[in-house]
Design an enzyme around this catalytic site. Structure first.
Site, PDB file in Angstrom:
ATOM      1  N   LYS A  66     -22.169  95.146 -45.177  1.00 28.72           N
ATOM      2  CA  LYS A  66     -21.489  96.004 -46.150  1.00 28.72           C
ATOM      3  C   LYS A  66     -22.111  97.397 -46.144  1.00 28.72           C
ATOM      4  O   LYS A  66     -23.330  97.540 -46.006  1.00 28.72           O
ATOM      5  CB  LYS A  66     -21.609  95.360 -47.532  1.00 28.72           C
ATOM      6  CG  LYS A  66     -20.823  96.045 -48.640  1.00 28.72           C
ATOM      7  CD  LYS A  66     -21.013  95.309 -49.982  1.00 28.72           C
ATOM      8  CE  LYS A  66     -20.217  95.950 -51.108  1.00 28.72           C
ATOM      9  NZ  LYS A  66     -20.432  95.264 -52.402  1.00 28.72           N
ATOM     10  N   SER A  79     -16.109  94.192 -54.816  1.00 34.24           N
ATOM     11  CA  SER A  79     -16.205  95.359 -53.973  1.00 34.24           C
ATOM     12  C   SER A  79     -16.501  95.037 -52.503  1.00 34.24           C
ATOM     13  O   SER A  79     -16.252  95.857 -51.631  1.00 34.24           O
ATOM     14  CB  SER A  79     -17.301  96.290 -54.498  1.00 34.24           C
ATOM     15  OG  SER A  79     -18.561  95.666 -54.399  1.00 34.24           O
ATOM     16  N   SER A 127     -18.812  90.793 -56.949  1.00 32.88           N
ATOM     17  CA  SER A 127     -18.366  91.500 -55.741  1.00 32.88           C
ATOM     18  C   SER A 127     -18.490  90.733 -54.437  1.00 32.88           C
ATOM     19  O   SER A 127     -17.949  91.157 -53.421  1.00 32.88           O
ATOM     20  CB  SER A 127     -19.131  92.825 -55.602  1.00 32.88           C
ATOM     21  OG  SER A 127     -18.568  93.788 -56.443  1.00 32.88           O
TER      22      SER A 127
END
Lengths: 489, 476
Positions: free
Chosen positions: A80, A155, A179
């Site tokens: 990420k 997210s 997330s």
């Protein structure tokens, strides 16, 4: 196809020298080539770097490296965009970091490298991990591989998409209020939010420091178990990481769950829960019972305050954490006549609306005269929420809930209504406030459209082993994780 | 109406650690800009602070030296404000739970013992430094993240001179305690002042005004010398004072307004989530306590009572730790420590300065000075001879006994010998004898001097006097 394998499957082939790490890496790169223009899981991929790492892994394998010592040897794992990788861009889904390149590896990255992994790619996300759909990414939303008109959640949406679409073997995400688990549920994969302090946060760009944890996202429970073992443990560079032994999680998988006590919190099954999700969770509960678990109703009485509490604590911390992005030392800069003007212009141009909203909210709740009413009170409620869980865990080994109230929603459906978006995290947020661990595993599909549903299991502090064992037993007794999104064909 | 000043001081002191507060970068002054920096002290995305254990220990040690309580629970907080020299745009500090609090500093001021209560001494991080050039500014982050202690007094100070004396005393304590080098030139100590005035006899405090930008202790004193009359004059002329922060301008010798209460920052303190709270264990505290040294003032008082030293001798030892250590080692079991101090300060120190050597270079053991004193006290040599013996042992390392024997300096207390010298002196100086008999007492001293001369200084002067007096009386 190599990119479709799980970690243990690929490790088996590498061990037997049936394939090379370079072939596996190339398979992932070609899958990205084929699908990512539509899915937009990746912000960037440094192909040469990835292939060089793969070649290194192959050389190590040739030289007789031990897979026991390096359990991720030759495994392509994507990261990420909020986790620092040396000499790679670090944008956090934001424009404000400009052309920033991280000069150091996050501890989790260093650990994965030590375990032999090929660490590659920058995965899309909501800007600074603030959001539940990746629509807050400054670089455009990612798309759900089960239906590209829908969001993958967020997210860590890019991470979930990349895993679901077989663009990597597994990925790292970060979870502040759901997330990891929410996009895992929406994309039909497994995502684990470790106990606060289980995994080092050094190198994770902080959103809400007391809530953030890095965690593994994979195609099956076993992969997250392997990855968690590799990244977990006390880190001298993170004062909040805990010196608690890291078990070989994969080893306990497959053990019977007979007699395990599982709590079903009554507060999680009402309200805005989609009936199809409710049914899937009920079916999962029955499945767990059939495996020998004892399920009982429990109560987590302070659940209704979780979202309000979260949006005070998280935004307060964010308001300070994001203060460093000012255009003075690194990242994008919009010049001004004096420092204040430079800050205003840089931050005005660099941050997106949701980030600004949360910075303003966090600044407000910490202001003189409001601190006691908001921040201090939220901390007290947080303690009560944690106490709810600790009390429950005196009676049960794990708690089962839906991961999300609905399946994947359409792009644009909630992006104009922040409160609707916030409610998407209603089942995941308490876990972060309480500092416990949680995992989302696939537990079925909605009928029309055909979208994955996630089952959330919550565990005691440092109870990941139990959590993984339960999740694995459930997963292995159901077909859900074997179904692949239509896009990959 | 007569007014009085009420002053409180906030002193920032850099701790003497090898590395910075949250990272391994060197805590060192004077390096080229931005050479002692790393991702952590530059506040790059993703970094986290790790507390410097030695800084935590030095904080507790300072607390002990300032008679503070070491709190059982302390924590760090974030103080939020934007400034280019602050990498994270928040400073990690201790807001409502400092590591140490409620202390007391004692010092001598205007001949009396003065006391200033310490509200707290808390740990925080220093910031970088800005440099302004013609068309641009530069930033040096070498100082960013250096451990900094903020020592806050209660408003117990009543005059600019007392403020100065407190600062000097504080500096002495911190240097002595090994906590900080307190080098002003290197910016290791900085001080802000809070001052208000009120009519004498009034209990409530006046309007508090903060003054910043003093770069020396005397600057702080001068700022107060300017600011107190300014405040009093304002009130006398019927004006009002507002809570504000003022800047001291060293060049003009005046303070000027920097910001009003309305413009004051809201720092939005909240607990630092990247750091765990501090709860010192008894073992940890014991280890810190073991490093606690005796403070100058306490040492002075002890030397005065324990060895009956005059204040001036005690001061000398307080200001010269090696000499004091030498003295105290020798004084254990000394019959006459006061004489020992006298020898060490007036003879040994002077001789060492003359020869440009240190205690480590001495050729004789401290016990030799004790023997020398005992020779004098036992009447075996005179003080005058003792000086000569000392010079010999200083040069050669011989024991006093060896010197005395070799040079035959043992005082003559044999009455027979002394009587002989006296007879000779009387015979050789009829004039003096006559003077003495005419009532001139000074003549006796002359005759005594002659006896000493004849004995080559070895005659016991007391005995010589007695014998002379007896013989002179017989002559009459």
């Amino acid at each position: 196809m190599l990119h479709q394998l799980t970690i243990s499957e690929l490790t088996g082939k590498l061990t037997r020298r049936e394939v090379t790490a370079c072939e596996a890496m190339e398979a992932c790169l070609s899958q990205i080539e084929k699908t990512d223009a539509r899915l937009h899981a990746f912000l960037s991929v440094d192909k040469n770097d990835a292939l060089a790492q793969a070649a290194q892994a192959d050389a190590a394998i040739q030289a007789g490296a031990s897979f026991a010592e390096q359990p991720l040897l030759g495994i392509p794992i994507a990261v990420k965009d909020v986790i620092a990788v040396k000499n790679q861009p670090l944008n956090c889904g934001s424009k404000i970091l400009g052309k920033y390149i991280s000069p150091f590896d996050a501890t989790v990255v260093a650990k994965m490298r030590a375990a032999g992994a090929i660490v590659f790619g920058r995965l899309n996300m909501d800007e600074f991990a603030m959001g539940s759909s990746t629509e807050n990414s400054a670089f455009g939303a990612s798309r759900n591989p089960w239906d590209t008109d829908r969001t993958p959640g967020g997210s860590s949406g890019g991470s979930a998409v990349a895993v679901a679409a077989d663009e990597c073997l597994a990925a790292l995400g970060s979870d502040t209020g759901g997330s990891i688990r929410q996009p895992a549920a929406l994309c039909g994969i497994v995502g684990l939010k470790p106990t606060y302090g289980r995994v080092s946060r050094y190198g994770l760009v902080a959103y809400a420091s007391s809530l953030d944890q890095i965690g593994p996202m994979g195609k099956c429970v076993a992969d997250t178990a392997i990855l968690l073992r590799a990244i977990g443990g006390r880190d001298p560079l993170d004062a909040t990481s805990v010196d608690e032994p890291v078990p070989d999680y994969a080893k306990s998988l497959g053990q019977s769950v007979k007699g395990a006590k599982i709590g079903l919190p009554k507060e999680y099954l009402g309200g805005g829960l989609d009936p199809e999700i409710g049914q899937a969770v009920q079916a999962a509960v029955r499945q767990l019972e059939s495996l020998g678990a004892e399920v009982r109703e429990i109560s987590l009485p302070h659940t209704e305050y979780a979202i309000a509490t979260y949006y005070i604590i998280a935004t307060a911390e964010a308001s300070a954490n994001l203060a460093r992005f000012d255009g003075v030392r690194y990242g994008a800069r919009v010049d001004g006549g004096d420092p204040i003007e430079l800050y205003r212009k840089t931050r005005g141009a660099g941050f997106g609306p949701e980030v600004k909203r949360r910075i303003i909210l966090g600044t407000y709740v910490l202001s003189t005269g409001y601190y006691d009413a908001y921040y201090l009170r939220a901390q007290k409620v947080r303690t009560l929420i944690r106490q709810d869980f600790l009390n429950a865990f005196k009676e049960v080994d794990a708690i089962v809930t839906p991961t999300t109230p609905t399946a994947a929603f359409k792009l644009g459906e909630k992006s104009q209504d922040p409160l609707q978006m916030y409610l998407n995290d209603i089942f995941t947020i308490s876990c972060n406030l309480a500092g416990i661990c949680g995992i989302s595993v696939p537990c079925g599909f909605t009928k029309y459209p055909h979208l994955p549903i996630g089952l959330q299991l919550l565990g005691k502090p440092f109870g990941e082993e139990t959590l993984l064992r339960l999740a694995h037993a459930y997963e292995q007794s159901t077909p859900w994780h074997r179904e692949r999104p239509p896009l990959q064909r | 109406m007569e007014y009085e000043a009420v002053i409180g001081l906030e002193t920032h002191v850099q701790l003497k650690t090898q590395s910075k507060m949250w990272c391994g970068c060197a805590n060192e002054f004077g390096a080229s800009p931005n050479t002692h920096v790393c991702p952590v002290c530059l506040g790059l995305p993703g970094v986290m602070p790790v507390p410097n254990e030695e800084a935590l220990r030095l904080t507790a040690l300072t607390g002990l030296l300032l008679n503070c309580e070491i709190t059982a629970y302390a924590k760090f907080d974030r103080k939020n404000y934007f400034y280019p020299d602050m990498p994270k745009n928040y400073q990690i500090t201790q807001y409502d739970r400092p590591s140490t609090k409620n202390g007391l500093v004692e010092f001598e001021f205007e001949g009396k013992l003065a006391q200033v209560r310490i509200n707290r001494a808390h740990l925080e991080e220093d910031v970088g430094k800005s440099f302004h050039f013609d068309r641009q500014s530069g930033l040096d982050f070498n100082r960013a993240g250096v451990p900094l202690l903020e020592i806050v007094t209660e408003p117990d100070i009543t005059s600019p001179d007392m403020a100065y004396a407190y600062l000097e005393a504080l500096k002495e304590i911190l240097i002595h305690g090994g906590v900080s080098d307190c080098d002003m030139e290197k910016g290791m100590v900085r001080c802000d002042v809070n001052v208000s005035v009120r009519p004498i006899g009034q209990k409530e405090l006046g309007m508090k005004i903060e003054i910043k930008n003093m770069n020396s202790f005397s600057g702080a004193r001068r700022a107060l010398e300017y600011e107190i009359p300014r405040q009093i004059d304002t009130l006398r002329q019927g004006g009002k004072l507002a809570q504000e922060t003022r800047r001291w301008e060293d060049s003009t010798g005046m303070t000027e307004i920097m910001r009003t209460k309305e413009e004051a920052h809201d720092y939005r303190y909240f607990p630092e989530p990247d750091l765990m709270p501090l709860a010192p264990t008894p073992e940890w505290l014991a280890a810190v306590r073991a490093r606690q040294v005796e403070l100058p003032l306490a040492k002075k008082r002890r030397l005065m009572t324990q060895y009956q030293l005059p204040a001036s001798d005690a001061d000398t030892f307080v200001n010269d730790t090696p000499l004091a250590r030498y003295f105290e080692a020798a004084a254990t079991g000394a019959k006459n420590p006061k004489a020992l101090a006298n020898w060490v300060i007036n003879n040994l120190r002077a001789k060492m300065a003359e020869a440009q050597i240190t205690l480590a270079d001495l050729k004789f053991p401290a016990a030799s000075i004790l023997s020398l004193i005992e020779l004098v006290d036992a009447g075996k040599i005179s003080s005058k001879i003792a000086q000569e013996v000392f010079a010999e042992m200083f040069a050669s390392g011989e024991t006093p006994e060896q010197v005395v024997t070799r040079k035959g300096l043992i005082q003559v207390s044999d009455t027979g010998a002394i009587e002989k010298f006296c007879d000779e002196a009387i015979a050789a100086n009829p004039r003096s004898v006559a003077d003495y008999q005419a009532g001139k007492a000074a003549a006796l001293n002359f005759l005594k001097g002659q006896v000493m001369k004849l004995s080559k200084g070895k005659a016991n002067p007391g005995l010589a006097g007695q014998v002379l007096e007896r013989k002179l009386a017989q002559i009459k």
